[in-house]
Design a protein around this motif. Structure first.
Motif, PDB file in Angstrom:
ATOM      1  N   GLY A 334      20.616  43.083  93.631  1.00 56.06           N
ATOM      2  CA  GLY A 334      21.878  42.904  94.347  1.00 56.06           C
ATOM      3  C   GLY A 334      22.560  44.218  94.681  1.00 56.06           C
ATOM      4  O   GLY A 334      23.436  44.271  95.541  1.00 56.06           O
ATOM      5  N   CYS A 335      22.156  45.277  93.994  1.00 55.79           N
ATOM      6  CA  CYS A 335      22.719  46.588  94.327  1.00 55.79           C
ATOM      7  C   CYS A 335      22.193  47.061  95.674  1.00 55.79           C
ATOM      8  O   CYS A 335      22.840  47.841  96.365  1.00 55.79           O
ATOM      9  CB  CYS A 335      22.359  47.614  93.258  1.00 55.79           C
ATOM     10  SG  CYS A 335      23.225  47.338  91.713  1.00 55.79           S
ATOM     11  N   ALA A 375      26.789  40.670  93.333  1.00 53.39           N
ATOM     12  CA  ALA A 375      26.143  41.647  94.211  1.00 53.39           C
ATOM     13  C   ALA A 375      27.049  42.069  95.368  1.00 53.39           C
ATOM     14  O   ALA A 375      26.890  43.152  95.926  1.00 53.39           O
ATOM     15  CB  ALA A 375      24.832  41.079  94.758  1.00 53.39           C
ATOM     16  N   GLN A 376      28.018  41.214  95.728  1.00 50.18           N
ATOM     17  CA  GLN A 376      28.943  41.549  96.822  1.00 50.18           C
ATOM     18  C   GLN A 376      29.806  42.763  96.475  1.00 50.18           C
ATOM     19  O   GLN A 376      30.365  43.399  97.355  1.00 50.18           O
ATOM     20  CB  GLN A 376      29.884  40.375  97.125  1.00 50.18           C
ATOM     21  CG  GLN A 376      29.198  39.066  97.473  1.00 50.18           C
ATOM     22  CD  GLN A 376      28.455  39.133  98.764  1.00 50.18           C
ATOM     23  OE1 GLN A 376      28.955  39.613  99.755  1.00 50.18           O
ATOM     24  NE2 GLN A 376      27.211  38.656  98.755  1.00 50.18           N
ATOM     25  N   THR A 378      28.787  45.278  94.128  1.00 53.15           N
ATOM     26  CA  THR A 378      28.078  46.400  93.516  1.00 53.15           C
ATOM     27  C   THR A 378      27.599  47.362  94.598  1.00 53.15           C
ATOM     28  O   THR A 378      27.084  46.931  95.614  1.00 53.15           O
ATOM     29  CB  THR A 378      26.857  45.931  92.691  1.00 53.15           C
ATOM     30  OG1 THR A 378      26.010  45.131  93.512  1.00 53.15           O
ATOM     31  CG2 THR A 378      27.285  45.161  91.472  1.00 53.15           C
ATOM     32  N   VAL A 381      25.053  48.699  98.365  1.00 57.40           N
ATOM     33  CA  VAL A 381      25.207  47.672  99.394  1.00 57.40           C
ATOM     34  C   VAL A 381      26.016  46.509  98.840  1.00 57.40           C
ATOM     35  O   VAL A 381      25.522  45.728  98.043  1.00 57.40           O
ATOM     36  CB  VAL A 381      23.832  47.143  99.880  1.00 57.40           C
ATOM     37  CG1 VAL A 381      24.034  46.111 100.976  1.00 57.40           C
ATOM     38  CG2 VAL A 381      22.973  48.274 100.382  1.00 57.40           C
ATOM     39  N   GLY A 382      27.277  46.416  99.210  1.00 53.23           N
ATOM     40  CA  GLY A 382      28.099  45.292  98.791  1.00 53.23           C
ATOM     41  C   GLY A 382      29.039  44.918  99.924  1.00 53.23           C
ATOM     42  O   GLY A 382      29.893  45.708 100.308  1.00 53.23           O
TER      43      GLY A 382
HETATM   44 NA    NA Z   1      25.594  44.924  96.015  1.00 52.31          NA
END
Ligand code: NA
Ligand code: NA
Lengths: 431, 299, 186
Positions: A334-335, A375-376, A378, A381-382
């Motif tokens: 999720g990062c 993940a949104q 972190t 990429v969030g």
């Molecule tokens: Na992320």
């Protein structure tokens, strides 16, 4: 162990493409091509074409542009302003006061929108300047918004639950219902965190200036009526038996247009700007989905997912160890990837393992969505980090730091649904 | 050599179980020279894409629901025509008549038929008991193709489109009130959660077919080709037996979960068969000589 | 030429937007018909069976068209997601190099996809492939929108590649006033 090196190689290639600045969708397509061209003798080009068509023409996914469009219309209407005015008088007595507008506003908007970026944008546009004007601590104003806007994914309707439902052949309606209690749990935990934080930092919360008597409060609450009408319209169309959850997105768009029009904020410019914004955002998401579909297809041909699944299967992990391992895996993934890619990329790989471990697929969907919510917020990429960056002009590390406590709150929620799975399964079992 | 084989149904479905045995038999017969990797539940190609993927050689072998190709080749839709063949013997006879024409059509598309297995007979699922055809009047009836739409209109029901993942929700909220499908699908979708009656009208017996890409097949040596054909023959035989057993078993599961399983009244059946006869006449018009040839062989 | 290209991307994007409007209208019309049916059932006891034939098939076709036709327009608006965290810290000359390689890879992939997509449409046309729903729709028609969208995207990428090689900034790095657009960049 050939496959292990192969997997590592592909991961390195993916990271190389991503970090070189190649668009995410193209990176996924490119890695899919590399894996297939180098390690299988399948006709790559034809399979790519079939995948482009097969994954993009989907009735179930059609609600995605519609929910995004609905958010764009509301963002340009007076609705978000109404929301703030209607809610603020009721929160004066609560520790943290108007910080809760972020949380409540996001919770409400999450019930009509399927995406967390739309939620963050729409709610934040109004609350961030308002909270700054009233001297609320910036770090908490940003953090509460970053955290609670992710609820757009969990509280129905939800784009990501539709994607998961399509990928795993789960009933989307049951998934939607399953998201309700965990969504309320998260809202409560976040509000709880704000209350506790405010008790310890009472001097940072500005004193209340405006006083409302009960009649005034009620009068102000009238401004919430359009929000509720919209929610009742969207959710009601499903339960009145006139719309599937996918169809309900169209009801949302039409109601949003009616509300915007009746409040006098639907100009031709707003209509076109909203529509074009929705066209771009949904194109961006659809393209990433197509890329993921091809990478997934390519993985199917290489046989790697089956091997990994078999490998995890042979480890004989206990359910809790498996879930911990999966949670770590998703947090790391999720990062680098957006939530929808994570879901599409991994469900086909992991579903056999999850099923084999006796984990309920419906429950796992909610588990996964909470991880995707995390993940949104972190880096690098969030989605929500980007939205807040745009809203506040602060750099991504300041925003990440502000969002960190809410990341921990979500981790706690995750732990709670693992310990008490019925938080997820109770409502769908009543269907 | 490894062959990837996309199939539409999950691992627990009897068609998939049969295909896994088919793959094992080929591996055994060829001393693992040909390894068929089954990708079930549409995990490789989605159902509508499978026949096209085999046709163009993206995968050498695949399975699909035959009447899915009805709009392209009406001959393939004959086994989904209501009340033409309503028991396994008739279904087998119909398949014998259909087979040469189907083989010729597949051949034109570069495919070769390996075998076909029937689904259990399709029954009527409703919330209320259906005693006569009048009870169907005004009921919202799930129809996902032109044949079902015509059938619904002919019995006075209101055709309604509901996508497969949405069936439970649609029944619970009253968006749909009746559907015709197999006992297997009824059990898979836990029909007892939202339905009360299963009327065993045995409306039709549709089939899945397993096809192979011709040029992929030709590239194999003689012994492997023969192993495949032998395994296909035994899969077909085993599959039809499995299907019969499946029917008995799944009807019992429906009963055990509180669905009332009803034998249709003679009155209901004669009305339904009359509708079937009209639809057959319509079908003949769409297929011309091919259709007549099959029907002549069948009747 | 510049004006023509920009107009082409906008036209393609506008067409995509029309397909999103079409999805909304189609689905909403079906919901209205369901409502009428629901009321008919309530008052007369029988539903009428008001359906838009194959509405779900058409919804899927429109979505595919909307997604692909908008590709170039979305690219030019800087909305396609990428990670610039690492490249943005490099010296300007290296940055340009990475930029050129990204656009070149994307262009190669897009041309590759356009070609094979065209072959697929040709095959669907030759074999008279049809959708399987109530209305038999020849599949080459909706599939053509993918070829068209990919072709326009290829043109846009080529356009940017030429600009970059000439040492000019790429068009997609423009940011407009819409704050949502920031999300695509970084
Ligand atoms: Na992320
Ligand atoms: Na939501």
């Amino acid at each position: 162990m050939n496959e292990l090196y192969l997997t590592l190689l592909l991961l390195v290639v993916l990271l190389a493409f991503l970090s070189s600045g190649l668009w995410v969708a193209f990176s996924l397509l490119a890695v899919g091509w590399v894996a297939m061209a180098l390690f299988t003798d399948a006709p790559v080009g034809q399979i790519l074409a079939t995948t482009l068509w097969g994954s993009s023409n989907s009735w179930a996914l059609a609600s995605l542009p519609l929910f995004i469009w609905m958010g764009e219309i509301l963002f340009r209407s007076k609705m978000s302003e109404d929301l703030f005015t209607g809610l603020s008088p009721w929160l004066n007595k609560l520790p943290g006061r108007l910080l809760h507008v972020n949380i409540l506003g996001c919770g409400l908007f999450a019930a009509v929108s399927g995406s967390s970026a739309a939620t963050a944008m729409t709610v934040g546009k109004l609350t961030i300047p308002e909270l700054a004007k009233r001297n609320y601590p910036e770090q908490m104003a940003i953090g509460t918004l970053a955290g609670s806007a992710t609820l757009g994914l969990l509280i129905p309707p939800s784009i990501i639950l539709i994607v998961y439902g399509v990928a795993t052949e789960q009933s989307i309606a049951r998934l939607f219902i399953a998201g309700v209690l965990p969504g309320i749990l998260l809202l409560t935990l976040m509000a709880g965190f704000v209350i506790i934080w405010s008790l310890f930092h009472a001097q940072q919360i500005p004193a209340e200036t405006e006083q409302y008597n009960f009649t005034e409060k009620l009068k102000r609450s009238q401004r919430l009526i359009p929000v509720f009408l919209l929610i009742i319209g969207v959710i009601g169309s499903i339960y009145a038996g006139i719309a599937s959850p996918t169809d309900s997105a169209a009801v949302g768009v039409v109601l949003a247009l009616v509300i915007a029009w009746s409040s006098g904020s639907l100009s031709k410019e707003h209509f076109i700007a909203g529509l074009m914004g929705a066209t771009k955002t949904s194109c961006m998401i659809a393209f990433i989905l197509v890329g993921s579909a091809f990478l997934t297809m390519s993985m199917g041909f290489t046989g790697i997912p089956k091997l990994i699944a078999e490998w995890i299967g042979t480890l004989q992990l206990s359910t809790y160890t498996l879930l911990t391992a999966l949670a770590l895996f998703f947090i790391i993934l999720g990062c680098f990837l957006d939530g929808i890619s994570v879901v599409v990329l991994t469900t086909s790989v992991l579903m056999p393992v999850v099923t084999q471990a006796g984990i309920d697929i419906l429950w796992f969907g909610i588990f996964l969505v909470i991880l995707v919510e995390m993940a949104q917020i972190t880096p690098p990429v969030g989605f929500n980090l980007f939205v807040l960056q745009a809203l506040t002009g602060r750099n991504i590390w300041i925003i990440t730091k502000a969002a960190l406590p809410f990341f921990m709150v979500m981790l706690l929620a995750l732990l709670l649904i693992v310990i008490f799975p019925s938080i997820v399964t109770f409502l769908p079992n009543q269907m | 050599e490894t062959w990837n084989m996309p199939t539409p149904y999950p691992d627990t479905n009897f068609h998939t179980i049969n295909i896994n045995d088919f793959a094992k038999e080929i591996a055994a017969k060829t001393n693992n020279q040909l390894d068929i990797k089954v990708h079930s539940a549409g995990s490789l190609f989605k159902h509508p894409e499978i026949s096209k993927a085999v046709r163009s050689g993206q995968v050498p072998i695949g399975e699909f629901f035959m009447s899915l190709a009805n709009n392209e080749m009406p001959v393939f839709g004959l086994d989904a025509l209501p009340f033409l063949a309503t028991n396994y013997d008739e279904a087998k006879k119909l398949w014998d008549a259909q087979k040469p024409v189907a083989e010729a059509l597949l051949d034109q598309q570069g495919m070769m038929l390996l075998y076909s297995v029937a689904w259990p007979p399709q029954g009527l699922y409703t919330k209320k008991e259906i005693k006569t055809v009048d009870d169907l009047k005004g009921l919202k009836f799930r129809s996902y193709n032109a044949t079902l739409e015509k059938f619904a209109s002919a019995v006075g029901a209101a055709p309604t489109q509901v996508e497969a993942p949405d069936i439970a929700q649609a029944f619970s909220t009253g968006r749909v009130e009746a559907m015709i499908t197999s006992p297997s699908t009824g059990v898979d979708s836990k029909a007892w959660d939202f339905l009360d009656y299963y009327t065993d009208i045995q409306a039709w017996i549709p089939k899945n077919i397993v096809v192979v890409n011709k040029s992929a097949f030709r590239k194999l040596d003689k012994a492997t080709q023969e192993a495949i054909l032998a395994a296909a023959a035994s899969a077909e035989q085993r599959g039809w037996e499995l299907s019969k057993a499946e029917n008995t078993k799944q009807v019992q599961v429906l009963k055990d979960n509180g669905i009332k399983v009803i034998s249709p009244s003679p009155e209901l059946m004669s009305s339904l068969k009359a509708v079937g006869a009209t639809m057959l006449e319509d079908w003949k018009k769409t297929t011309g000589t091919d259709g007549e040839k099959i029907l002549k062989a069948y009747q | 030429m510049r004006a023509f290209l920009d107009r082409l991307y906008r036209l393609s994007g506008g067409l995509a937007a029309l397909f999103i409007v079409a999805i909304t209208l189609l689905v909403f019309a079906q919901v209205l018909l369901n409502l009428v049916d629901r009321l008919a059932k309530l008052f007369t006891g029988t539903a009428l069976g008001l359906t838009i034939p194959s509405y779900s098939d058409f919804t899927g076709f429109f979505l595919a068209a909307a997604s692909f036709l908008a590709l170039a327009y979305t690219l030019q608006a800087g909305e396609h997601i990428r990670i610039n965290l690492i490249t943005s810290r490099l010296p300007a000359r290296l940055q340009t190099l990475f930029e050129i390689s990204s656009v070149a890879i994307a262009l190669a992939l897009t041309l590759y996809m356009s070609g094979y997509m065209f072959l697929m449409v040709k095959e669907a046309w030759q074999y008279h492939d049809m959708s399987s729903g109530v209305i038999a729709m020849p599949l080459w028609i909706p599939q053509s929108s993918l070829v068209l969208g990919l072709a326009v995207l290829a043109l846009a990428l080529f356009d940017n590649l030429v600009l970059l090689i000439q040492g000019k900034p790429a068009r997609y790095t423009r940011t407009d006033n819409d704050p949502l657009a920031q999300r695509g960049g970084e």
